[in-house]
Design a protein around this motif. Structure first.
Motif, short mmCIF file in Angstrom:
data_model
loop_
_atom_site.label_atom_id
_atom_site.label_comp_id
_atom_site.label_asym_id
_atom_site.label_seq_id
_atom_site.Cartn_x
_atom_site.Cartn_y
_atom_site.Cartn_z
N ARG A 64 -2.98 -11.22 2.35
CA ARG A 64 -3.51 -11.49 3.69
C ARG A 64 -2.44 -11.98 4.67
O ARG A 64 -2.74 -12.26 5.82
N LEU A 117 -14.40 -15.76 9.12
CA LEU A 117 -13.07 -15.89 8.49
C LEU A 117 -13.01 -17.17 7.67
O LEU A 117 -13.21 -18.26 8.19
N ALA A 123 -11.64 -11.16 0.45
CA ALA A 123 -11.45 -10.23 1.56
C ALA A 123 -10.84 -8.96 1.02
O ALA A 123 -10.26 -8.94 -0.07
N GLU A 124 -10.96 -7.88 1.78
CA GLU A 124 -10.38 -6.60 1.40
C GLU A 124 -9.05 -6.45 2.13
O GLU A 124 -9.01 -6.37 3.36
N TYR A 145 -6.20 -7.06 6.72
CA TYR A 145 -7.33 -7.28 5.81
C TYR A 145 -8.62 -7.36 6.61
O TYR A 145 -8.61 -7.57 7.84
N THR A 146 -9.73 -7.17 5.90
CA THR A 146 -11.06 -7.20 6.52
C THR A 146 -11.92 -8.20 5.75
O THR A 146 -11.94 -8.21 4.51
N GLN A 147 -12.64 -9.06 6.50
CA GLN A 147 -13.51 -10.06 5.88
C GLN A 147 -14.77 -10.19 6.73
O GLN A 147 -14.71 -10.47 7.93
N ASN A 148 -15.93 -9.91 6.10
CA ASN A 148 -17.22 -10.00 6.81
C ASN A 148 -17.22 -9.15 8.08
O ASN A 148 -17.78 -9.54 9.12
#
Length: 525
Positions: A64, A117, A123-124, A145-148
């Motif tokens: 991340r 966050l 997370a991806e 990265y992606t989160q929610n």
């Protein structure tokens, strides 16, 4: 030299020259570290980490772009990361903190908090894009990265020749405001945590407590200044405005509040004046208050920069600086040199007096010896207090040594790839040994026994020549060579001045112990 003295010194020298092992508080001798990105499993958890290594620090990022290891080196060029023959890496020294401190401890720097966050939640993350341009002093990484449903792009630029890191953050489909965390400082259980608002005065918290400062010019976590102290300093750049929530005590933390796209400059390194000056931070209000010793160091740095504007080479700058300072201090060194030369000329006569009264401890004999010594000093115009003149240049010399040691050069010189690290070919160490032995001979030429006793010590001093930055060693070598020339000239002058003196010392006879002197009065008229 006696065997019982020689053996411990030999053991000490062997221990120092081996570097006390492959990794530890003492540096390992070798070539400069070429800055690079290393992709490997650092923490033993699933997935790789990304390590930016350089002469000054090793910084470990997760996928991340959060810093999970921020290792600042006390000795530039120490290779804490070892590469095995099979191409894999050994991070044991960093993980176990052998002779090095993780500034962020077991926490994360550059982590983001906000709606959607959470640094503690999964997370991806995609593989970061890692590049570097050493000619421009850059190591770049782009983390995504992606989160929610919130997409984060974090672009990090490290500068391997100094401690600065640029962090640019973009958030899509996420909160308008968010926070970036800066914990520290590792081993410091009570760092000073402070911030300065734009146009305002410093506000600090130390110990338990929290404090919020809006629209900061900078925020900082600092240990007390020293060669091994650390600092983490955050400055908004460009159009970025930031607030800071400061937490003191063992869990010292700066929580920087941001809005939209952000651009921060982060200094993560030693809390030391020269590095802060070169990073453009030493003039920030309330950050660092140099004492008179530090003021001398700043003058030396500015003189070096002025000389560089003419010659364009840091090696030549060191040569010119050494010659200039030796010329300025020539009168002081002249006085000390004359004292040393006269002492050497007097040595045979001093030994005569000492041998004459050897074993005589009665008061009259001791008084007679002192009188003869005093007469000898008068005959040779020798003033023992002149020895103190050598102490006067010490503050400048120490400040110069400290300045060069901490200065980060952007070029090499002759065969040296980098003036900020030790000579990888050990040529300077050999020259250092030769010129110091030469100086010792010039200083003790009338006392061969003293020369033999002290010459071995320079084998121990050789360790310092192997570990000092090349720039420091160049200064010491040139300064010593100039000192040798000066002392040779002084020796000849003093020998000519004392050549007319008698070859034997006129000694006043000592009064026999226990005898009284009868006074005979003149006859009266």
């Amino acid at each position: 030299m006696k065997t019982r003295t020689l053996l411990p010194l030999t053991a000490l020298g062997a221990l120092l020259l081996t570097g006390c092992g492959t990794t530890g508080p003492l540096p390992t001798f070798g070539k400069a570290i070429t800055p690079e990105w290393i992709t490997a499993d650092f923490d033993g958890q699933p997935g790789d980490e990304f390590i930016a290594t350089s002469n000054l620090s090793d910084v470990v990022f997760n996928a991340r772009g959060e810093v999970i290891g921020w290792y600042v080196k006390n000795y530039a060029g120490t290779p804490f990361i070892k590469q095995r023959p099979d191409g894999t890496y050994d991070f044991t020294a960093l993980r176990e903190q052998r002779g090095i401190v993780n500034m962020v401890g077991n926490r994360k720097a550059l982590a983001l908090e906000g709606e959607g966050l959470d640094p503690a939640a999964p997370a991806e993350a995609s593989a970061p894009r890692l590049t570097q341009n050493l000619a421009q002093n850059r190591q770049d990484a782009v983390f995504r990265y992606t989160q929610n449903g919130v997409a984060v792009t974090k672009t990090v630029t490290l500068h391997p020749r100094n401690y600065k890191v640029d962090v640019r953050t973009r958030i899509e489909n996420g909160p308008e405001t968010y926070s970036m965390l800066f914990p520290g400082l590792g081993k410091a259980d009570n760092p000073r945590v402070q911030a300065v608002p734009v146009g305002g005065q410093p506000a600090a918290v130390q110990g338990s407590g929290t404090l919020t400062v809006e629209n900061i010019q900078y925020a900082a976590l600092q240990e007390n200044p020293s060669q091994v102290a650390h600092a983490l300093i955050v400055r908004p750049q460009g159009e970025t405005q930031a607030d800071a929530a400061l937490t003191g005590g063992e869990q010292g933390l700066i929580r920087v509040g941001l809005t939209g796209d952000s651009n921060l400059e982060v200094y993560g390194g030693r809390n030391e004046l020269i590095h802060l000056y070169q990073s453009g931070l030493s003039t920030l209000p309330g950050l660092f208050d140099p004492n008179w010793f530090g003021q001398i160091s700043l003058l030396i740095v500015k003189l070096m920069e002025w000389l560089y504007s003419f010659v364009g080479n840091w090696g030549l700058v060191l040569v010119l600086l050494t010659v200039l300072l030796r010329l300025i201090m020539w009168p002081l060194m002249q006085a000390q040199g004359r004292t040393t030369a006269r002492m050497q000329v007097m040595q045979p006569k001093i030994k005569e007096i000492q041998e004459k009264y050897k074993g005589k401890t009665d008061a009259d004999s001791q008084q007679a010896m002192r009188l003869e010594m005093a007469q000898l000093y008068r005959d040779y115009n020798f003033n023992p207090a002149g020895c103190f003149s050598t102490l006067l240049p010490f503050p400048v010399l120490i400040a110069l040594w400290s300045t060069i040691r901490n200065f980060e050069f952007d070029s090499g010189f002759l065969w040296l790839p980098d003036l900020a690290i030790p000579d990888p070919f050990y040529i300077l160490a050999l020259i250092y040994l030769v010129v110091n032995i030469g100086q010792l001979y010039v200083m003790t030429r009338k006392s061969p026994e003293m020369f033999r006793q002290q010459a071995f010590i320079y084998l121990i001093f050789l360790y310092f020549a192997l570990t000092f930055p090349a720039g420091v060693t160049i200064y010491i070598i040139l300064s010593t060579l100039i000192g040798i020339v000066q002392q040779v000239i002084i020796n000849k002058q003093v020998e000519r001045e004392t050549a007319s003196l008698g070859q034997t010392v006129q000694k006043a006879p000592a009064r026999a112990a226990g005898k009284t002197v009868k006074t005979i009065e003149a006859p009266k008229k």
